[in-house]
Scaffold this motif. Structure first.
Motif, PDB file in Angstrom:
ATOM      1  N   PHE A 147      -5.527 -10.015   6.260  1.00  0.00           N
ATOM      2  CA  PHE A 147      -5.299  -9.141   5.118  1.00  0.00           C
ATOM      3  C   PHE A 147      -6.501  -8.221   4.891  1.00  0.00           C
ATOM      4  CE2 PHE A 147      -5.348  -8.089   0.591  1.00  0.00           C
ATOM      5  CZ  PHE A 147      -4.102  -7.498   0.489  1.00  0.00           C
ATOM      6  N   ILE A 148      -7.685  -8.689   5.303  1.00  0.00           N
ATOM      7  CA  ILE A 148      -8.897  -7.888   5.052  1.00  0.00           C
ATOM      8  C   ILE A 148      -8.851  -6.571   5.842  1.00  0.00           C
ATOM      9  CG2 ILE A 148     -11.429  -7.859   5.276  1.00  0.00           C
ATOM     10  CD1 ILE A 148     -11.291 -10.923   4.757  1.00  0.00           C
ATOM     11  N   PRO A 149      -8.685  -6.605   7.188  1.00  0.00           N
ATOM     12  CA  PRO A 149      -8.568  -5.312   7.886  1.00  0.00           C
ATOM     13  C   PRO A 149      -7.344  -4.519   7.447  1.00  0.00           C
ATOM     14  CG  PRO A 149      -8.227  -7.143   9.414  1.00  0.00           C
ATOM     15  CD  PRO A 149      -8.714  -7.723   8.137  1.00  0.00           C
ATOM     16  N   TYR A 150      -6.251  -5.238   7.114  1.00  0.00           N
ATOM     17  CA  TYR A 150      -5.029  -4.553   6.657  1.00  0.00           C
ATOM     18  C   TYR A 150      -5.342  -3.734   5.402  1.00  0.00           C
ATOM     19  CZ  TYR A 150      -0.379  -3.986   4.580  1.00  0.00           C
ATOM     20  OH  TYR A 150       0.749  -3.465   4.017  1.00  0.00           O
ATOM     21  N   ALA A 151      -6.021  -4.381   4.447  1.00  0.00           N
ATOM     22  CA  ALA A 151      -6.339  -3.701   3.183  1.00  0.00           C
ATOM     23  C   ALA A 151      -7.296  -2.539   3.441  1.00  0.00           C
ATOM     24  CB  ALA A 151      -6.953  -4.695   2.207  1.00  0.00           C
ATOM     25  N   ARG A 152      -8.247  -2.759   4.366  1.00  0.00           N
ATOM     26  CA  ARG A 152      -9.217  -1.703   4.653  1.00  0.00           C
ATOM     27  C   ARG A 152      -8.523  -0.476   5.249  1.00  0.00           C
ATOM     28  NH1 ARG A 152     -15.026  -2.952   7.242  1.00  0.00           N
ATOM     29  NH2 ARG A 152     -15.153  -4.082   5.287  1.00  0.00           N
ATOM     30  N   VAL A 153      -7.599  -0.722   6.162  1.00  0.00           N
ATOM     31  CA  VAL A 153      -6.882   0.395   6.797  1.00  0.00           C
ATOM     32  C   VAL A 153      -6.004   1.108   5.780  1.00  0.00           C
ATOM     33  CG1 VAL A 153      -5.095   0.942   8.496  1.00  0.00           C
ATOM     34  CG2 VAL A 153      -6.959  -0.582   9.121  1.00  0.00           C
ATOM     35  N   ARG A 154      -5.392   0.334   4.896  1.00  0.00           N
ATOM     36  CA  ARG A 154      -4.488   0.950   3.905  1.00  0.00           C
ATOM     37  C   ARG A 154      -5.222   1.895   2.960  1.00  0.00           C
ATOM     38  NH1 ARG A 154       0.785  -1.387   1.425  1.00  0.00           N
ATOM     39  NH2 ARG A 154       0.699   0.772   0.830  1.00  0.00           N
ATOM     40  N   ARG A 155      -6.517   1.650   2.795  1.00  0.00           N
ATOM     41  CA  ARG A 155      -7.284   2.501   1.871  1.00  0.00           C
ATOM     42  C   ARG A 155      -7.748   3.804   2.518  1.00  0.00           C
ATOM     43  NH1 ARG A 155      -9.916  -2.304   0.211  1.00  0.00           N
ATOM     44  NH2 ARG A 155     -11.708  -1.748   1.464  1.00  0.00           N
ATOM     45  N   LEU A 156      -7.566   3.935   3.830  1.00  0.00           N
ATOM     46  CA  LEU A 156      -8.079   5.120   4.534  1.00  0.00           C
ATOM     47  C   LEU A 156      -7.362   6.392   4.088  1.00  0.00           C
ATOM     48  CD1 LEU A 156      -8.393   3.893   8.245  1.00  0.00           C
ATOM     49  CD2 LEU A 156     -10.254   4.385   6.650  1.00  0.00           C
ATOM     50  N   GLU A 157      -8.133   7.468   4.019  1.00  0.00           N
ATOM     51  CA  GLU A 157      -7.571   8.799   3.753  1.00  0.00           C
ATOM     52  C   GLU A 157      -7.658   9.575   5.066  1.00  0.00           C
ATOM     53  OE1 GLU A 157      -6.310  10.089   1.010  1.00  0.00           O
ATOM     54  OE2 GLU A 157      -6.645   8.352  -0.285  1.00  0.00           O
ATOM     55  N   PRO A 158      -6.630  10.361   5.397  1.00  0.00           N
ATOM     56  CA  PRO A 158      -6.616  11.005   6.715  1.00  0.00           C
ATOM     57  C   PRO A 158      -7.858  11.845   7.025  1.00  0.00           C
ATOM     58  CG  PRO A 158      -4.565  11.445   5.528  1.00  0.00           C
ATOM     59  CD  PRO A 158      -5.438  10.667   4.616  1.00  0.00           C
ATOM     60  N   VAL A 159      -8.257  12.702   6.081  1.00  0.00           N
ATOM     61  CA  VAL A 159      -9.374  13.614   6.372  1.00  0.00           C
ATOM     62  C   VAL A 159     -10.674  12.840   6.542  1.00  0.00           C
ATOM     63  CG1 VAL A 159     -10.769  15.494   5.438  1.00  0.00           C
ATOM     64  CG2 VAL A 159      -8.292  15.586   5.267  1.00  0.00           C
ATOM     65  N   THR A 160     -10.927  11.908   5.624  1.00  0.00           N
ATOM     66  CA  THR A 160     -12.145  11.102   5.712  1.00  0.00           C
ATOM     67  C   THR A 160     -12.158  10.329   7.024  1.00  0.00           C
ATOM     68  OG1 THR A 160     -11.635  10.709   3.395  1.00  0.00           O
ATOM     69  CG2 THR A 160     -13.593   9.625   4.263  1.00  0.00           C
ATOM     70  N   ALA A 161     -11.022   9.755   7.367  1.00  0.00           N
ATOM     71  CA  ALA A 161     -10.948   8.954   8.592  1.00  0.00           C
ATOM     72  C   ALA A 161     -11.208   9.831   9.824  1.00  0.00           C
ATOM     73  CB  ALA A 161      -9.578   8.306   8.695  1.00  0.00           C
ATOM     74  N   MET A 162     -10.637  11.038   9.823  1.00  0.00           N
ATOM     75  CA  MET A 162     -10.787  11.893  11.010  1.00  0.00           C
ATOM     76  C   MET A 162     -12.199  12.452  11.135  1.00  0.00           C
ATOM     77  SD  MET A 162      -7.148  13.835  11.041  1.00  0.00           S
ATOM     78  CE  MET A 162      -7.387  14.746  12.526  1.00  0.00           C
ATOM     79  N   ARG A 163     -12.917  12.463  10.024  1.00  0.00           N
ATOM     80  CA  ARG A 163     -14.291  12.958  10.085  1.00  0.00           C
ATOM     81  C   ARG A 163     -15.263  11.880  10.534  1.00  0.00           C
ATOM     82  NH1 ARG A 163     -14.252  16.096   4.497  1.00  0.00           N
ATOM     83  NH2 ARG A 163     -13.346  18.060   5.202  1.00  0.00           N
ATOM     84  N   SER A 164     -14.804  10.608  10.518  1.00  0.00           N
ATOM     85  CA  SER A 164     -15.746   9.532  10.872  1.00  0.00           C
ATOM     86  C   SER A 164     -16.093   9.629  12.346  1.00  0.00           C
ATOM     87  CB  SER A 164     -15.126   8.169  10.568  1.00  0.00           C
ATOM     88  OG  SER A 164     -14.134   7.895  11.496  1.00  0.00           O
ATOM     89  N   ALA A 165     -17.321   9.186  12.645  1.00  0.00           N
ATOM     90  CA  ALA A 165     -17.813   9.328  14.030  1.00  0.00           C
ATOM     91  C   ALA A 165     -17.087   8.379  14.949  1.00  0.00           C
ATOM     92  CB  ALA A 165     -19.299   9.053  14.059  1.00  0.00           C
TER      93      ALA A 165
END
Lengths: 406, 234
Positions: A388-406
């Motif tokens: 549930f921990i990685p699941y919750a972490r992924v669910r909180r992602l925003e597309p733009v922020t995620a795509m900007r990550s290295a």
């Protein structure tokens, strides 16, 4: 779709996946083997102790266990024993009578538990006969004979062929006195038993203790302890019909039951620790993988995949890892345990310790559905919950922020 | 002409620590069906921010944006994801294919998300790969494709769900000259032959010179919006 993608994703980093699988498989295999060994040891311990004297269950008058008074007796045991042995689970039932008496030999006197047994039936329930170290066990037709524990024989300075004086209190309050002949000396390995117990033929006991043919209990045996445990409701039914109570092994040997429960609790702590360590290793690996793939998750969201779908995919990856590792653990653990069950695991140096429970120093793991699956399934369930921990972490992602990550 | 995208008074502010940084300052823009448009401007001008807002990847601080008449600002994250899936195709600078899927599976992926039946989506994916000139490479994974080929797969994927508009963010930035030319030609052909609407954020003069509509963003505003006849687009 998610299933196929998740399966392929876990093989992106084959070395990392192999390491994760190995962690789960090794931990799972250890739990399978240890649990089987533990079950095997408990099984051996219980059967060894119970076969020595108690039998796998007993029928007693109410209150006899708390206050083993010779006057709490069963008067007509013949039909009752016939009822018991008619049960398919019961292989043998033997009547016993018991009391305390003083045994004397010259100036030495010691208290002892005197047990009247039916030699022909007793050997089908108890293996005390196999612990005779000197002389012989009681036989049908013996009258004023006794077998005596090695500790008591030493204290009373008795040898086979010697006579011993018995002085006790009969059922009717009269004095039970007799001179008995020692036919054999047994050594069970249990100091308490060897210092206290004396067996004599039931018929002679009934005469000495004015029992009028009555007995105090019936000990029951079966193919295995588990079969008698399964037959306890039937035994209880017969007991109720005769105003008696049926006592299972946990009531006959409460100390042993407590020891097993305590040991089981400590072992459970060990297993839980092992599961927690494995879960942390796997979770850490997956969180690292999530971190590395954040940009990709951003891209997946951009092209229309919903965060919960990505979260589910990551969860599935974790389940695949844990499921595969657990399957390997069950297979490998069962194979190793099955092999060890045929060879036995010797514990050199533990003979003295094990002999207290009349146990051999070689133990045989007991491969059961529980021992084969409990550990690996616990890992699988724990990993699934932790997912549930990685699941919750992924669910909180925003597309733009995620795509900007290295 | 029918407006596919309509931006009205779009502003976007970012917080950097305690400082409020404006990225867009009131953008009004309409992208018409069949447009082959470039969105140019210096770095930091706001073109990628605008592209992200048009694509439903980011939300404006103020203003409204609609695609095919649907107001994006009224949608929640799940609805936005669904809109991106069905109405918008994306081509990114860094190819951004799913590395564990083959070319054809990458193209099929968005259709799978839309629950298109397997046979139909496989046929459509193969057709898309054929259109972008990747016949025979259907089963190659991205690691076995060149940068240009990967970008073509990305274009095929963007088109596979038959979107209203394809948004491309610096699509030629990582490509060599020849490959970039080929990609621009491909997108131009798709626009001309099938009427696919393209909006491309780019620095690349090769792209800008081939588009028929040239929008320039400067300091978060539309500085110019120039429509050129097809024959002028080289």
């Amino acid at each position: 779709m998610l299933v196929g993608l998740a399966w392929r994703n876990i093989w992106r980093q084959p070395h990392r996946t192999a390491l994760s699988l190995s962690s789960i498989a090794i931990a799972g295999t250890i739990t399978v083997f240890l649990l089987a060994l533990q079950q095997g040891a408990y099984g051996t311990m219980k059967e060894s102790v119970l076969k020595l004297m108690d039998g796998f269950a007993q029928l007693q008058p109410p209150g006899y266990a708390d206050d083993p008074d010779i006057r709490k007796s069963i008067s007509d045991s013949g039909p009752l024993i016939a009822d018991l042995v008619s049960l398919p689970e019961v292989t043998a039932a033997t009547p016993r009578a018991a009391s305390y008496a003083i045994l004397s030999n010259g100036p030495q006197s010691y208290g002892a538990a005197i047990v009247g047994i039916d030699p022909a039936r007793e050997v089908k329930v108890s293996n005390l006969a196999s612990t005779i170290t000197r002389g012989r066990y009681l036989q049908p037709g013996d009258e004023d004979a006794v077998v005596i524990g090695a500790g008591l024989a030493r204290n009373l300075k008795l040898n086979p062929g010697d006579s011993v004086t018995m002085l006790g209190s009969a059922q009717d309050g009269s004095i039970a006195a007799d001179i008995l002949k020692v036919t054999g000396i047994f050594s069970t390995g249990s100091p308490a038993l060897d210092r206290q117990v004396v067996e004599m033929p039931l018929v002679h006991f009934q005469q000495d203790f004015a029992m009028n043919g009555s007995i105090n209990l019936i000990a029951v045996s079966g193919e295995h302890l588990s079969t008698i445990n399964a037959a306890i409701p039937s035994l209880e039914k017969i007991a109720r019909r005769n105003d008696l109570v049926a006592r299972d092994w946990t009531q006959l040997e409460p100390a042993l039951h407590d020891v097993i429960l305590l040991d089981g609790s400590f072992s459970a702590l060990l297993y839980v620790s092992l599961v927690i360590i494995v879960v942390f290793i796997i979770l850490n690996t997956l969180l690292m993988s999530v971190l590395e793939r954040t940009r990709e998750f951003g891209m997946l969201m951009a092209i229309g995949m919903k965060p919960r779908q990505i979260g589910r995919m990551v969860w599935l990856e974790l389940l695949f890892l844990a499921g595969s590792g657990s399957a390997i653990a069950i297979a490998a653990g069962s194979a190793i345990t099955a092999w060890a069950a045929t060879q036995g695991i010797p514990f050199p140096g533990a003979e003295a310790l094990f002999s207290q429970w009349n146990m051999p120093s070689t133990l045989y793991p007991q491969l059961t559905l529980l021992s084969a699956t409990a550990g690996p399934l616990a890992i699988l369930v724990a990993v699934a919950i932790a997912g549930f921990i990685p699941y919750a972490r992924v669910r909180r992602l925003e597309p733009v922020t995620a795509m900007r990550s290295a | 002409m029918t407006a596919i995208v309509e931006c009205k008074g779009i502003t976007k502010h970012y917080r950097q620590g305690s400082i409020d940084v404006p990225a867009l300052r009131g953008v009004d823009l309409a992208i018409e069906k069949g447009d082959f448009a470039s969105l140019a401007g210096p770095s930091g001008s706001g073109k990628t921010t605008l592209l992200n807002i048009v694509g439903g990847l980011d939300r404006p601080t103020e203003g409204t944006i609609s695609i095919d008449g649907q107001d994006l600002t009224a949608l929640d994250n799940e609805e936005l994801a669904d809109l991106r899936l069905r109405k918008i195709g994306f081509v990114f600078q860094a190819y951004n294919l799913i590395p564990v899927l083959s070319a054809v599976e990458n193209v099929e992926f968005t259709q799978q998300l839309m629950n298109v039946p397997a046979k139909e989506r496989r046929e459509r994916a193969k057709e898309m790969l054929h259109q972008v000139g990747l016949d025979g490479m259907e089963n190659r994974r991205p690691s076995r494709l060149s940068g240009g080929q990967q970008q073509r797969v990305a274009v095929a994927r963007a088109l596979a769900s038959r979107p209203s508009i394809v948004l491309a963010d610096e699509p030629t930035a990582n490509l060599d000259t020849k490959t970039a030319e080929d990609l621009i030609t491909l997108m131009s052909d798709l626009n001309e032959r099938y009427g696919v609407t393209f909006l491309m954020a780019t620095h690349d003069d090769r792209v800008i010179s081939r588009t028929r509509r040239h929008i320039v963003i400067a300091d978060g505003r539309v500085a110019s919006d120039e429509l050129r006849p097809a024959e002028m687009a080289v």
